[in-house]
Design an enzyme around this catalytic site. Sequence first.
Site, mmCIF file in Angstrom:
data_model
loop_
_atom_site.group_PDB
_atom_site.id
_atom_site.type_symbol
_atom_site.label_atom_id
_atom_site.label_comp_id
_atom_site.label_asym_id
_atom_site.label_seq_id
_atom_site.Cartn_x
_atom_site.Cartn_y
_atom_site.Cartn_z
ATOM 1 C CB THR A 169 -0.979 0.020 1.188
ATOM 2 O OG1 THR A 169 -0.272 0.137 2.423
ATOM 3 C CG2 THR A 169 -1.844 -1.227 1.207
ATOM 4 N N PRO A 219 -0.582 7.179 0.606
ATOM 5 C CG PRO A 219 0.129 5.796 2.354
ATOM 6 C CD PRO A 219 0.137 7.220 1.896
ATOM 7 C CG LEU A 220 -5.355 6.325 -2.386
ATOM 8 C CD1 LEU A 220 -6.129 6.406 -3.697
ATOM 9 C CD2 LEU A 220 -6.112 7.073 -1.288
ATOM 10 C CG HIS A 221 -3.021 2.478 3.679
ATOM 11 N ND1 HIS A 221 -1.698 2.073 3.667
ATOM 12 C CD2 HIS A 221 -3.022 3.695 4.280
ATOM 13 C CE1 HIS A 221 -0.943 2.987 4.233
ATOM 14 N NE2 HIS A 221 -1.725 3.982 4.611
ATOM 15 C CG ASP A 222 -8.448 0.807 4.033
ATOM 16 O OD1 ASP A 222 -7.711 -0.118 4.413
ATOM 17 O OD2 ASP A 222 -8.847 1.715 4.786
#
Length: 313
Positions: free
Chosen positions: A196, A241-244
């Site tokens: 991520t 960061p676009l984790h999900d």
Amino acid sequence: MAPARKIIIDTDPGQDDAVAILLALASPELEVLGITAVAGNVPLALTQKNARVVCELAGRTDIRVFAGCDRPLKRTLVTAEHVHGKTGLDGIALPDPTMPLEAAHAVEFLIETLRREPAGSVTLCPLGPLTNIATAFEKAPDIVARVAEIVLMGGGYFEGGNITPAAEFNIYVDPEAADIIFRAGVPLVVMPLDVTHKALTSREWVEGMRGLGTEVGRAVASWTDFFERFDTAKYGSQGAPLHDPCVIAYLIEPDLFTGRHVHVAIELEGTHTLGMTVADWWRVTKHEPNAMFMGGIDRDRFFALLTERIGRI
């Protein structure tokens, strides 16, 4: 076209959770059976509210939202307002939701749905601490074998942690719940910080979202502007960061990601490593692999997918 994949999103929104929900709701490949809220980034009263805010933003008041566990299994709740703001969705003022919160508890919904739907037909998508799902597994062990797969955001190995030097936030908040999930025997796909942190926004992408000229596009741009400030200050990165959304993107285009099937254990007692996801990346133990632990992402295609789908709303 193949039938839509049935999923339940378990979440603690969170700006990146919100983008993940939007991506799921905009994707015909996925059928969202419900959204279960858990305490995590912010307390439960806000996470269940935020989930409904996002559904209304997407025009999807048909989605059922359930409130779940308001604290970890054995620990005091740790939250992340320092990242997501006091509401969890800071960055743009959105109206309070008018769609109702379901009366049933999220754990009841998880159990009932997994018992009702054909075995192996429902994928669980946890985007926050794993308390709801672990509680459901403990209360109703018969549902464990009925889960098709769990695709989750959590952990980190080569990247270390983002709440302690060793632990990623979602796992650290409720390590006992994570331990239950990682030992359950359900097929697991893990999106750790290792992948991520490569899903970094760019100024061009954020302005592209704003340039869509839609309420959804403006919200995504504003959310990203807000939480980007934390990551750029902490990591010196060029974006956030676009984790999900990695979880949802994997369900739509799994070949965006690369990883390794390894054994992952959750550290429950370490003085300095509580909540660490100990990934046997080099297979130095004799433990059987229990998780597909991702490490690589095709960033350009990932953001192209986000743009295309969010542009539909």
